[in-house]
Design a protein around this motif. Sequence first.
Motif, PDB file in Angstrom:
ATOM      1  N   SER A  90       0.550  -0.973   0.143  1.00 55.69           N
ATOM      2  CA  SER A  90      -0.247   0.136   0.080  1.00 55.69           C
ATOM      3  C   SER A  90       0.717   0.794  -0.164  1.00 55.69           C
ATOM      4  CB  SER A  90      -1.115  -0.104   1.850  1.00 55.69           C
ATOM      5  OG  SER A  90      -0.126   0.140   2.398  1.00 55.69           O
ATOM      6  N   SER A  91       0.611   2.009   0.028  1.00 51.64           N
ATOM      7  CA  SER A  91       1.201   3.547  -0.412  1.00 51.64           C
ATOM      8  C   SER A  91       1.147   4.394   0.894  1.00 51.64           C
ATOM      9  CB  SER A  91       0.333   4.604  -1.502  1.00 51.64           C
ATOM     10  OG  SER A  91      -0.707   4.422  -1.091  1.00 51.64           O
ATOM     11  N   GLU A  92       0.691   3.115   1.776  1.00 43.54           N
ATOM     12  CA  GLU A  92       0.432   4.653   3.503  1.00 43.54           C
ATOM     13  C   GLU A  92       1.549   5.245   4.039  1.00 43.54           C
ATOM     14  OE1 GLU A  92      -1.897   2.523   5.802  1.00 43.54           O
ATOM     15  OE2 GLU A  92      -3.583   1.985   5.026  1.00 43.54           O
ATOM     16  N   GLY A  93       2.820   4.353   3.443  1.00 46.84           N
ATOM     17  CA  GLY A  93       4.486   4.249   4.286  1.00 46.84           C
ATOM     18  C   GLY A  93       4.553   4.875   2.689  1.00 46.84           C
ATOM     19  N   PHE A  94       4.843   5.581   2.100  1.00 46.06           N
ATOM     20  CA  PHE A  94       5.557   5.877   0.799  1.00 46.06           C
ATOM     21  C   PHE A  94       5.056   8.074   1.738  1.00 46.06           C
ATOM     22  CE2 PHE A  94       4.938   2.912  -2.342  1.00 46.06           C
ATOM     23  CZ  PHE A  94       5.669   1.767  -2.188  1.00 46.06           C
ATOM     24  N   GLN A  95       6.790   8.638   1.558  1.00 45.72           N
ATOM     25  CA  GLN A  95       6.537   9.518   1.431  1.00 45.72           C
ATOM     26  C   GLN A  95       7.263  10.564   0.380  1.00 45.72           C
ATOM     27  OE1 GLN A  95       7.773  11.732   5.239  1.00 45.72           O
ATOM     28  NE2 GLN A  95       6.850  13.340   5.098  1.00 45.72           N
ATOM     29  N   VAL A  96       6.636  11.232  -0.493  1.00 42.23           N
ATOM     30  CA  VAL A  96       7.553  11.618  -1.342  1.00 42.23           C
ATOM     31  C   VAL A  96       7.854  12.931  -1.299  1.00 42.23           C
ATOM     32  CG1 VAL A  96       7.129  13.043  -3.731  1.00 42.23           C
ATOM     33  CG2 VAL A  96       6.000  10.676  -3.170  1.00 42.23           C
ATOM     34  N   ARG A  97       9.061  13.303  -0.850  1.00 43.62           N
ATOM     35  CA  ARG A  97      10.229  14.633  -0.674  1.00 43.62           C
ATOM     36  C   ARG A  97      10.408  15.578  -2.202  1.00 43.62           C
ATOM     37  NH1 ARG A  97      13.603  11.377   3.701  1.00 43.62           N
ATOM     38  NH2 ARG A  97      11.800  11.305   4.940  1.00 43.62           N
ATOM     39  N   SER A  98      10.689  15.191  -3.362  1.00 40.62           N
ATOM     40  CA  SER A  98      11.051  15.791  -4.662  1.00 40.62           C
ATOM     41  C   SER A  98      10.856  15.261  -5.454  1.00 40.62           C
ATOM     42  CB  SER A  98      12.508  16.600  -3.850  1.00 40.62           C
ATOM     43  OG  SER A  98      13.041  15.210  -4.691  1.00 40.62           O
ATOM     44  N   ILE A  99      10.145  15.986  -6.765  1.00 42.21           N
ATOM     45  CA  ILE A  99      10.514  15.059  -8.236  1.00 42.21           C
ATOM     46  C   ILE A  99      11.488  15.757  -8.655  1.00 42.21           C
ATOM     47  CG2 ILE A  99       9.119  14.251  -9.937  1.00 42.21           C
ATOM     48  CD1 ILE A  99       6.759  14.834  -7.980  1.00 42.21           C
ATOM     49  N   LYS A 100      12.723  15.417  -9.793  1.00 45.83           N
ATOM     50  CA  LYS A 100      13.939  16.155 -10.236  1.00 45.83           C
ATOM     51  C   LYS A 100      13.109  14.979 -11.493  1.00 45.83           C
ATOM     52  CE  LYS A 100      16.423  16.567  -6.315  1.00 45.83           C
ATOM     53  NZ  LYS A 100      17.413  17.201  -5.900  1.00 45.83           N
ATOM     54  N   ARG A 101      13.079  15.406 -12.171  1.00 47.91           N
ATOM     55  CA  ARG A 101      13.674  14.484 -13.507  1.00 47.91           C
ATOM     56  C   ARG A 101      14.522  14.276 -14.109  1.00 47.91           C
ATOM     57  NH1 ARG A 101      10.491  15.614 -18.436  1.00 47.91           N
ATOM     58  NH2 ARG A 101       9.328  16.477 -17.561  1.00 47.91           N
ATOM     59  N   ALA A 102      14.737  13.425 -14.609  1.00 50.06           N
ATOM     60  CA  ALA A 102      16.128  12.742 -15.006  1.00 50.06           C
ATOM     61  C   ALA A 102      16.949  13.477 -16.500  1.00 50.06           C
ATOM     62  CB  ALA A 102      16.103  11.137 -15.404  1.00 50.06           C
ATOM     63  N   ALA A 103      18.569  13.414 -16.440  1.00 52.30           N
ATOM     64  CA  ALA A 103      19.091  13.283 -17.287  1.00 52.30           C
ATOM     65  C   ALA A 103      18.625  12.920 -18.043  1.00 52.30           C
ATOM     66  CB  ALA A 103      20.378  13.429 -16.391  1.00 52.30           C
ATOM     67  N   LYS A 104      18.617  11.642 -17.924  1.00 56.03           N
ATOM     68  CA  LYS A 104      18.558  10.349 -18.880  1.00 56.03           C
ATOM     69  C   LYS A 104      17.314   9.212 -19.075  1.00 56.03           C
ATOM     70  CE  LYS A 104      20.978   7.328 -22.418  1.00 56.03           C
ATOM     71  NZ  LYS A 104      22.256   7.179 -22.823  1.00 56.03           N
ATOM     72  N   SER A 105      16.332   9.795 -20.135  1.00 62.91           N
ATOM     73  CA  SER A 105      15.764   8.370 -19.713  1.00 62.91           C
ATOM     74  C   SER A 105      16.256   6.832 -20.248  1.00 62.91           C
ATOM     75  CB  SER A 105      14.399   8.948 -19.724  1.00 62.91           C
ATOM     76  OG  SER A 105      13.355   7.622 -20.121  1.00 62.91           O
ATOM     77  N   ALA A 106      16.111   5.705 -18.893  1.00 59.64           N
ATOM     78  CA  ALA A 106      15.948   4.775 -19.968  1.00 59.64           C
ATOM     79  C   ALA A 106      14.808   3.799 -20.634  1.00 59.64           C
ATOM     80  CB  ALA A 106      16.179   3.452 -18.682  1.00 59.64           C
ATOM     81  N   TRP A 107      13.332   5.162 -20.402  1.00 58.12           N
ATOM     82  CA  TRP A 107      12.221   4.231 -21.365  1.00 58.12           C
ATOM     83  C   TRP A 107      13.043   4.503 -22.727  1.00 58.12           C
ATOM     84  CZ3 TRP A 107       9.218   1.639 -19.358  1.00 58.12           C
ATOM     85  CH2 TRP A 107       8.651   1.684 -18.103  1.00 58.12           C
ATOM     86  N   LYS A 108      12.618   3.996 -24.013  1.00 58.48           N
ATOM     87  CA  LYS A 108      12.616   4.448 -25.524  1.00 58.48           C
ATOM     88  C   LYS A 108      11.187   4.612 -25.799  1.00 58.48           C
ATOM     89  CE  LYS A 108      16.755   3.328 -25.099  1.00 58.48           C
ATOM     90  NZ  LYS A 108      18.409   2.737 -25.885  1.00 58.48           N
TER      91      LYS A 108
END
Length: 115
Positions: A97-115
């Motif tokens: 479940s998502s109860e234990g998660f805490q998002v502190r910051s969101i940063k865009r990655a320099a190079k994406s692994a997705w293609k």
Amino acid sequence: MMLLATGTISAGKALMNTLIGMGTVFIVLIFISFIISLFKYINQTDAKRTVAAEPVPSLIPAAPSVEETEEAEEELVDDTELVAVITAAIAAYAGTSSEGFQVRSIKRAAKSAWK
């Protein structure tokens, strides 16, 4: 000389008509092929114009436009949705479940692994 529907055409004239028709078709096809072969030069002339028309960078930074400031405000508003989506994706991947998660910051990655 006009031929009537009941008249006959000699074999020589029929052969000549066939050769003229086929010759015309092949000449037009060769002309079209030549025009298509010139297409490779069109892109090169456009690239030269683009390089010549590039603006000189100014030393004074431009003030942000109204559209840019509105987009920045929209991005700040949408962060809560983005956090929710990322949290749900991590929880689904981890199988918890998502109860234990805490998002502190969101940063865009320099190079994406997705293609």
